[in-house]
Motif scaffolding. Sequence first.
Motif, PDB file in Angstrom:
ATOM      1  N   GLN A 119       0.810  -1.221   0.000  1.00 20.30           N
ATOM      2  CA  GLN A 119       0.000   0.000   0.000  1.00 20.30           C
ATOM      3  C   GLN A 119       0.844   1.272   0.000  1.00 20.30           C
ATOM      4  OE1 GLN A 119      -2.400  -0.403   3.529  1.00 20.30           O
ATOM      5  NE2 GLN A 119      -3.748  -1.961   2.660  1.00 20.30           N
ATOM      6  N   LEU A 120       2.171   1.134   0.087  1.00 17.74           N
ATOM      7  CA  LEU A 120       3.037   2.288   0.293  1.00 17.74           C
ATOM      8  C   LEU A 120       3.645   2.800  -1.013  1.00 17.74           C
ATOM      9  CD1 LEU A 120       5.035   1.040   3.422  1.00 17.74           C
ATOM     10  CD2 LEU A 120       3.065   2.577   3.413  1.00 17.74           C
ATOM     11  N   ASN A 121       3.710   4.128  -1.109  1.00 23.75           N
ATOM     12  CA  ASN A 121       4.489   4.759  -2.171  1.00 23.75           C
ATOM     13  C   ASN A 121       5.860   5.174  -1.654  1.00 23.75           C
ATOM     14  OD1 ASN A 121       2.461   4.682  -4.243  1.00 23.75           O
ATOM     15  ND2 ASN A 121       1.367   6.271  -3.089  1.00 23.75           N
ATOM     16  N   ASN A 122       5.943   5.482  -0.358  1.00 20.91           N
ATOM     17  CA  ASN A 122       7.222   5.792   0.278  1.00 20.91           C
ATOM     18  C   ASN A 122       7.114   5.487   1.768  1.00 20.91           C
ATOM     19  OD1 ASN A 122       6.408   8.423   1.716  1.00 20.91           O
ATOM     20  ND2 ASN A 122       5.895   8.869  -0.425  1.00 20.91           N
ATOM     21  N   ILE A 123       8.250   5.419   2.458  1.00 16.61           N
ATOM     22  CA  ILE A 123       8.248   4.975   3.852  1.00 16.61           C
ATOM     23  C   ILE A 123       7.605   5.993   4.785  1.00 16.61           C
ATOM     24  CG2 ILE A 123      10.240   3.452   3.579  1.00 16.61           C
ATOM     25  CD1 ILE A 123      11.970   5.627   4.828  1.00 16.61           C
ATOM     26  N   SER A 124       7.492   7.238   4.389  1.00 20.38           N
ATOM     27  CA  SER A 124       6.869   8.233   5.259  1.00 20.38           C
ATOM     28  C   SER A 124       5.390   7.942   5.489  1.00 20.38           C
ATOM     29  CB  SER A 124       7.031   9.639   4.665  1.00 20.38           C
ATOM     30  OG  SER A 124       6.327   9.748   3.436  1.00 20.38           O
ATOM     31  N   GLU A 125       4.794   7.114   4.621  1.00 19.21           N
ATOM     32  CA  GLU A 125       3.366   6.774   4.763  1.00 19.21           C
ATOM     33  C   GLU A 125       3.124   5.663   5.771  1.00 19.21           C
ATOM     34  OE1 GLU A 125       2.126   7.658   0.073  1.00 19.21           O
ATOM     35  OE2 GLU A 125       2.325   5.605   0.840  1.00 19.21           O
ATOM     36  N   ILE A 126       4.183   5.028   6.264  1.00 21.30           N
ATOM     37  CA  ILE A 126       4.020   3.834   7.103  1.00 21.30           C
ATOM     38  C   ILE A 126       3.166   4.081   8.342  1.00 21.30           C
ATOM     39  CG2 ILE A 126       5.297   2.280   8.662  1.00 21.30           C
ATOM     40  CD1 ILE A 126       7.297   1.844   6.484  1.00 21.30           C
ATOM     41  N   PRO A 127       3.409   5.122   9.156  1.00 19.61           N
ATOM     42  CA  PRO A 127       2.561   5.289  10.341  1.00 19.61           C
ATOM     43  C   PRO A 127       1.072   5.374  10.023  1.00 19.61           C
ATOM     44  CG  PRO A 127       4.513   6.662  10.521  1.00 19.61           C
ATOM     45  CD  PRO A 127       4.505   6.109   9.122  1.00 19.61           C
ATOM     46  N   THR A 128       0.707   6.185   9.027  1.00 20.72           N
ATOM     47  CA  THR A 128      -0.705   6.344   8.681  1.00 20.72           C
ATOM     48  C   THR A 128      -1.312   5.041   8.179  1.00 20.72           C
ATOM     49  OG1 THR A 128      -0.358   8.659   8.098  1.00 20.72           O
ATOM     50  CG2 THR A 128      -2.340   7.600   7.228  1.00 20.72           C
ATOM     51  N   LYS A 129      -0.617   4.360   7.270  1.00 18.17           N
ATOM     52  CA  LYS A 129      -1.134   3.109   6.714  1.00 18.17           C
ATOM     53  C   LYS A 129      -1.194   2.015   7.775  1.00 18.17           C
ATOM     54  CE  LYS A 129      -1.534   4.459   2.374  1.00 18.17           C
ATOM     55  NZ  LYS A 129      -2.851   4.538   1.678  1.00 18.17           N
ATOM     56  N   LEU A 130      -0.223   1.996   8.674  1.00 17.73           N
ATOM     57  CA  LEU A 130      -0.199   0.962   9.711  1.00 17.73           C
ATOM     58  C   LEU A 130      -1.335   1.158  10.704  1.00 17.73           C
ATOM     59  CD1 LEU A 130       1.257  -1.540  10.563  1.00 17.73           C
ATOM     60  CD2 LEU A 130       2.967  -0.149  11.719  1.00 17.73           C
ATOM     61  N   ILE A 131      -1.650   2.408  11.016  1.00 22.07           N
ATOM     62  CA  ILE A 131      -2.790   2.699  11.892  1.00 22.07           C
ATOM     63  C   ILE A 131      -4.084   2.226  11.239  1.00 22.07           C
ATOM     64  CG2 ILE A 131      -4.190   4.570  12.850  1.00 22.07           C
ATOM     65  CD1 ILE A 131      -1.540   6.101  13.281  1.00 22.07           C
ATOM     66  N   GLN A 132      -4.227   2.463   9.932  1.00 23.29           N
ATOM     67  CA  GLN A 132      -5.431   2.017   9.217  1.00 23.29           C
ATOM     68  C   GLN A 132      -5.533   0.495   9.233  1.00 23.29           C
ATOM     69  OE1 GLN A 132      -5.029   3.754   5.316  1.00 23.29           O
ATOM     70  NE2 GLN A 132      -5.494   5.832   6.016  1.00 23.29           N
ATOM     71  N   LEU A 133      -4.389  -0.170   9.027  1.00 20.07           N
ATOM     72  CA  LEU A 133      -4.377  -1.633   9.008  1.00 20.07           C
ATOM     73  C   LEU A 133      -4.734  -2.186  10.386  1.00 20.07           C
ATOM     74  CD1 LEU A 133      -3.831  -3.906   6.978  1.00 20.07           C
ATOM     75  CD2 LEU A 133      -1.445  -3.923   7.747  1.00 20.07           C
ATOM     76  N   ARG A 134      -4.221  -1.579  11.427  1.00 15.85           N
ATOM     77  CA  ARG A 134      -4.560  -2.010  12.787  1.00 15.85           C
ATOM     78  C   ARG A 134      -6.060  -1.873  13.035  1.00 15.85           C
ATOM     79  NH1 ARG A 134      -2.796  -2.516  18.240  1.00 15.85           N
ATOM     80  NH2 ARG A 134      -4.052  -1.300  19.698  1.00 15.85           N
ATOM     81  N   ALA A 135      -6.654  -0.764  12.564  1.00 17.70           N
ATOM     82  CA  ALA A 135      -8.090  -0.554  12.752  1.00 17.70           C
ATOM     83  C   ALA A 135      -8.910  -1.621  12.030  1.00 17.70           C
ATOM     84  CB  ALA A 135      -8.477   0.841  12.253  1.00 17.70           C
ATOM     85  N   ASP A 136      -8.414  -2.093  10.883  1.00 23.56           N
ATOM     86  CA  ASP A 136      -9.131  -3.122  10.117  1.00 23.56           C
ATOM     87  C   ASP A 136      -9.239  -4.443  10.880  1.00 23.56           C
ATOM     88  OD1 ASP A 136      -9.417  -1.366   8.026  1.00 23.56           O
ATOM     89  OD2 ASP A 136      -7.721  -2.135   6.880  1.00 23.56           O
ATOM     90  N   PHE A 137      -8.339  -4.663  11.842  1.00 22.77           N
ATOM     91  CA  PHE A 137      -8.312  -5.935  12.559  1.00 22.77           C
ATOM     92  C   PHE A 137      -8.677  -5.782  14.035  1.00 22.77           C
ATOM     93  CE2 PHE A 137      -5.699  -6.700   8.834  1.00 22.77           C
ATOM     94  CZ  PHE A 137      -6.157  -7.950   8.420  1.00 22.77           C
ATOM     95  N   GLN A 138      -9.567  -4.841  14.306  1.00 19.53           N
ATOM     96  CA  GLN A 138     -10.037  -4.634  15.675  1.00 19.53           C
ATOM     97  C   GLN A 138     -10.715  -5.895  16.225  1.00 19.53           C
ATOM     98  OE1 GLN A 138      -9.692  -2.147  17.820  1.00 19.53           O
ATOM     99  NE2 GLN A 138     -10.982  -3.092  19.379  1.00 19.53           N
ATOM    100  N   GLU A 139     -11.538  -6.550  15.390  1.00 19.09           N
ATOM    101  CA  GLU A 139     -12.230  -7.757  15.850  1.00 19.09           C
ATOM    102  C   GLU A 139     -11.236  -8.848  16.239  1.00 19.09           C
ATOM    103  OE1 GLU A 139     -15.498 -11.148  14.434  1.00 19.09           O
ATOM    104  OE2 GLU A 139     -14.593  -9.793  12.967  1.00 19.09           O
ATOM    105  N   LEU A 140     -10.140  -8.941  15.513  1.00 26.25           N
ATOM    106  CA  LEU A 140      -9.111  -9.924  15.823  1.00 26.25           C
ATOM    107  C   LEU A 140      -8.583  -9.728  17.244  1.00 26.25           C
ATOM    108  CD1 LEU A 140      -6.822 -11.982  15.122  1.00 26.25           C
ATOM    109  CD2 LEU A 140      -5.584 -10.053  14.135  1.00 26.25           C
ATOM    110  N   ARG A 141      -8.256  -8.503  17.603  1.00 25.92           N
ATOM    111  CA  ARG A 141      -7.743  -8.234  18.950  1.00 25.92           C
ATOM    112  C   ARG A 141      -8.805  -8.499  20.013  1.00 25.92           C
ATOM    113  NH1 ARG A 141      -5.884  -4.185  15.830  1.00 25.92           N
ATOM    114  NH2 ARG A 141      -7.315  -2.617  16.637  1.00 25.92           N
ATOM    115  N   GLU A 142     -10.035  -8.170  19.708  1.00 26.19           N
ATOM    116  CA  GLU A 142     -11.118  -8.437  20.666  1.00 26.19           C
ATOM    117  C   GLU A 142     -11.270  -9.929  20.916  1.00 26.19           C
ATOM    118  OE1 GLU A 142     -14.453  -6.504  18.896  1.00 26.19           O
ATOM    119  OE2 GLU A 142     -13.845  -4.479  19.560  1.00 26.19           O
ATOM    120  N   ARG A 143     -11.085 -10.734  19.892  1.00 30.71           N
ATOM    121  CA  ARG A 143     -11.159 -12.186  20.050  1.00 30.71           C
ATOM    122  C   ARG A 143     -10.014 -12.713  20.905  1.00 30.71           C
ATOM    123  NH1 ARG A 143     -15.584 -15.427  18.182  1.00 30.71           N
ATOM    124  NH2 ARG A 143     -16.686 -14.177  16.627  1.00 30.71           N
TER     125      ARG A 143
END
Length: 425
Positions: free
Chosen positions: A244-268
């Motif tokens: 999903q990255l065009n450059n490494i500066s995007e990592i924090p934003t993209k990683l936060i989005q990815l973490r949010a996508d797996f909220q149910e996983l952590r709840e389980r």
Amino acid sequence: MDNLIQDTVNYNSAYISLSLLDELDYCLGGYGKPTPEFIFSLNTFIESFIGCSEFYTSLDELNHLSLTAAAIFPSGRPILNMLVRETGLKFVSGVLEAPSRVIFKIDREGKSKKEAEQEFISQYGRNLKTDYFSQSDVSKTADMLPLVTGAFNEEKEFIVSEVRTTTHALISNLISVSNTSSIQTTLPIGLFGQQVNEIRKVPYSIDALRKLAALHQIQLDELLQNLGYSYLPIPPFTNILLSQLNNISEIPTKLIQLRADFQELRERFIALEQQIYESPAIKQQLEARRAFNDFWATFTKKYEIKNLRLVHNHLDIFQDADLDKSANNLIKTNHLKDGLSEINYAKILGKAVTKSIDWFKDRRVINRFKGLTNIWELFQNSTNITQQLKHFERLFGVTFSNAELDRVHQFISQKMNNLPKDIHA
């Protein structure tokens, strides 16, 4: 270590090493190029960040951070800042315990602690990166972990001291803590081998397990299948992120989005740990695990390519040699007196004996699990690593030779005793 052992650590939490965060910020903050070892650092962090709900580090490491970060990372720390914002990084005391030596001292003279720290940084700053930062390198043995901490003494002097802890002591403390709490670990590759080999030590005999199975009205085979290392299929989190990255500066934003996508996983994960902890007997704990496995099989079906994360399950029995022996006898004999007779009372505290009695009385052994990155799979010539290497070349401008990757292969083979032979699918 007491703070970790108490109820201060919530379910599905991870202890994260500051040296791992340093390495991540160094490469992802644009301070330097990654090494082949960084492939592991990035993968183990992403898996933990997405899968774990809370993160902890030691008070010693946070004190070190306040004194060194400005000198080593003058342009900021994107990964540490992201971790603090998203999870509220917490600390516990007592993980690192070692004597210290004074390396800097000044009179207070009305200075605040922050001003005193700045004076230390200005005078000592040139050496901080050399003395207290290094990238993972499996060809160099990391026997000591140096940290600095600053405080005012009774004479109103600002003292900066260096504490050097052996890596063996750190791992031993973390394993001891993780066996009696819900905490997992997120460590750099140099500590991974020690961790894997320490965890795989089994303190209980097959006779004891047979007796335990009978006590809880379960089959011995089922109990054995839920102990030791096994594989847990997970989505290819790192590949998903890097694609999903065009450059490494995007990592924090993209990683936060990815973490949010797996909220149910952590709840389980939280629900599973809570069920295991609150279940009155192993039979109910295994039922909770079966329900979780059913959910997991459905959860991972939609991912054509999967990674195999390592999961370690163990019985919550004392890790001290004398207490191992005692607990083993308690299982085999059912006689509290016989079991406790073999403990050397000079070596243990009263509360440990009390815990032995409570454990026997309740007939409950907590079956916890610890997730670890599958380093063997990560450095094999698989689709996942091939894709990651292409992303590394695109994003970081680095290409790793076969010789560089083979250096990591050799480390894995030598330090980790070919663990895959012991893993059940």
